[in-house]
Design a protein around this motif. Structure first.
Motif, PDB file in Angstrom:
ATOM      1  N   VAL A   5       0.849  -1.193   0.000  1.00 34.62           N
ATOM      2  CA  VAL A   5       0.000   0.000   0.000  1.00 34.62           C
ATOM      3  C   VAL A   5       0.883   1.241   0.000  1.00 34.62           C
ATOM      4  N   GLY A   6       0.329   2.374  -0.415  1.00 37.46           N
ATOM      5  CA  GLY A   6       1.097   3.606  -0.381  1.00 37.46           C
ATOM      6  C   GLY A   6       0.949   4.386  -1.661  1.00 37.46           C
ATOM      7  N   TYR A   8       2.440   5.711  -5.162  1.00 40.10           N
ATOM      8  CA  TYR A   8       3.469   5.554  -6.176  1.00 40.10           C
ATOM      9  C   TYR A   8       3.355   6.736  -7.090  1.00 40.10           C
ATOM     10  N   GLY A  11       2.225   8.964 -12.848  1.00 37.55           N
ATOM     11  CA  GLY A  11       1.955   9.849 -13.974  1.00 37.55           C
ATOM     12  C   GLY A  11       1.295   9.109 -15.106  1.00 37.55           C
ATOM     13  N   VAL A  17      -0.570   1.868 -17.774  1.00 37.14           N
ATOM     14  CA  VAL A  17       0.322   0.954 -17.057  1.00 37.14           C
ATOM     15  C   VAL A  17       0.198  -0.449 -17.668  1.00 37.14           C
TER      16      VAL A  17
ATOM     17  N   ARG B   2      -9.133  12.309 -17.747  1.00 34.91           N
ATOM     18  CA  ARG B   2      -8.120  12.380 -16.699  1.00 34.91           C
ATOM     19  C   ARG B   2      -6.834  12.971 -17.246  1.00 34.91           C
ATOM     20  N   ARG B   4      -2.933  13.266 -18.016  1.00 35.86           N
ATOM     21  CA  ARG B   4      -2.031  12.148 -18.293  1.00 35.86           C
ATOM     22  C   ARG B   4      -0.779  12.175 -17.428  1.00 35.86           C
ATOM     23  N   VAL B   5      -0.588  13.267 -16.656  1.00 37.44           N
ATOM     24  CA  VAL B   5       0.518  13.263 -15.702  1.00 37.44           C
ATOM     25  C   VAL B   5      -0.018  13.614 -14.327  1.00 37.44           C
ATOM     26  N   GLY B   6       0.741  13.288 -13.282  1.00 34.94           N
ATOM     27  CA  GLY B   6       0.322  13.649 -11.930  1.00 34.94           C
ATOM     28  C   GLY B   6       0.418  12.483 -10.999  1.00 34.94           C
ATOM     29  N   TYR B   7      -0.072  12.652  -9.780  1.00 37.29           N
ATOM     30  CA  TYR B   7      -0.049  11.583  -8.792  1.00 37.29           C
ATOM     31  C   TYR B   7      -1.398  10.887  -8.767  1.00 37.29           C
ATOM     32  N   TYR B   8      -1.382   9.578  -8.780  1.00 41.14           N
ATOM     33  CA  TYR B   8      -2.599   8.820  -8.544  1.00 41.14           C
ATOM     34  C   TYR B   8      -2.384   8.088  -7.245  1.00 41.14           C
ATOM     35  N   TYR B   9      -3.393   8.054  -6.405  1.00 46.20           N
ATOM     36  CA  TYR B   9      -3.286   7.167  -5.268  1.00 46.20           C
ATOM     37  C   TYR B   9      -3.696   5.799  -5.764  1.00 46.20           C
ATOM     38  N   SER B  10      -2.813   4.871  -5.659  1.00 44.82           N
ATOM     39  CA  SER B  10      -3.231   3.554  -6.117  1.00 44.82           C
ATOM     40  C   SER B  10      -3.046   2.512  -5.031  1.00 44.82           C
ATOM     41  N   GLY B  11      -1.922   2.590  -4.323  1.00 47.59           N
ATOM     42  CA  GLY B  11      -1.674   1.558  -3.332  1.00 47.59           C
ATOM     43  C   GLY B  11      -1.413   0.216  -3.981  1.00 47.59           C
ATOM     44  N   ARG B  12      -1.148   0.233  -5.275  1.00 48.79           N
ATOM     45  CA  ARG B  12      -0.963  -1.028  -5.976  1.00 48.79           C
ATOM     46  C   ARG B  12       0.286  -0.942  -6.816  1.00 48.79           C
ATOM     47  N   SER B  13       1.066  -2.003  -6.827  1.00 51.74           N
ATOM     48  CA  SER B  13       2.249  -2.017  -7.677  1.00 51.74           C
ATOM     49  C   SER B  13       1.789  -2.142  -9.117  1.00 51.74           C
ATOM     50  N   PRO B  14       2.640  -1.739 -10.078  1.00 47.32           N
ATOM     51  CA  PRO B  14       2.243  -1.856 -11.498  1.00 47.32           C
ATOM     52  C   PRO B  14       1.817  -3.264 -11.884  1.00 47.32           C
ATOM     53  N   VAL B  17      -1.654  -3.764 -10.849  1.00 51.39           N
ATOM     54  CA  VAL B  17      -2.585  -3.019 -11.711  1.00 51.39           C
ATOM     55  C   VAL B  17      -2.867  -3.839 -12.972  1.00 51.39           C
TER      56      VAL B  17
END
Lengths: 162, 162
Positions: A5-6, A8, A11, A17, B2, B4-14, B17
């Motif tokens: 979690v956290g 990343y 962008g 992805v 959306r 195309r750049v910026g921070y997304y909160y995902s909490g998930r590794s690529p 995803v």
């Protein structure tokens, strides 16, 4: 290990992805062993080879291993139906012959090779590299096989991370 | 749309995803039209149907449309080779018969269906739903076809976002 979690910094949207991951895999990492026959092999022997090697596509090579053609299960089924003497008929008569063979290389992305499978409606591609013969002739050496089965297996593996 | 750049909160590794995306697609969204024959159809007519409908797998159904068996290109090739009278031999003799047929449903994930294709080494699955006949008998109605081609096409589409 990375925390699960956290935040990343990415962008990138999730779809991007996914697309980047799918397009990062190279053909060389997922290919199978090629099954080959020579041009004077009979249709009957080719069908037997297809069953013994348990493949859906055979590659036809010159004695030195250079690609000459491709034989699909569909080509063979059409011929066995046609009332030919399949013990006498050589595969050279019915195969798809160079330069009409669609192929790939180890360095190509799986995504791009998958697109070739769909566009050209074939089940498998020979994986080749350039080769020079002893007599100075140039050709394509068959070093692998990429089929829809390899793509399906990759799809299953990439989904396993869930 | 959306950014195309910026921070997304995902909490998930690529990789996660990618796995979640691949496992989110349902069979019903990517299936093809099924090609069917009946059990008394001859092997010859089945091969002709396979070429005309341009499929690698035929489903065998009762007259009311319930699944009875599956016929692959491999089954047909083996039979045409065997010296049988393929104009007389009905497909019921050579098909894989229920309950040994592996199938899927519209609601199953493509990932799970792809795993069945790999595990059971088949090229396509019938997509079915439960059906009750006029006489009260239960069975599986064939409503689609999911093949390695559908998986390969989905792989190409998901990679297109790049």
């Amino acid at each position: 290990a990375r925390p699960r979690v956290g935040y990343y910094y990415s962008g990138r949207s999730p779809n991007r992805v996914v697309a980047e991951k799918l397009c990062s895999v190279k053909v060389g990492t997922i290919i199978s062993i090629p099954a080959v026959v020579t041009e004077n092999c009979s249709v009957y022997d080719a069908v037997v080879a297809m069953f013994i090697k348990d493949v859906g596509t055979l590659f036809v090579v010159k004695e030195v291993g250079l690609l000459e053609g491709v034989l699909s299960r569909k080509d063979l089924l059409k011929t066995t139906l046609g009332g030919h003497d399949i013990h006498q008929l050589p595969v050279g008569v019915i195969m798809t012959r160079m330069p009409n063979v669609i192929y790939t290389t180890s360095d190509e992305t799986v995504w791009s090779a998958a697109k070739k499978l769909i566009t050209h409606q074939v089940d498998a591609l020979p994986v080749v590299r350039s080769a020079t013969q002893a007599d100075g002739g140039e050709g394509l050496e068959v070093i692998g096989r990429l089929s829809k089965t390899n793509i399906t297996r990759l799809f299953v593996e990439l989904g396993e991370g869930q």
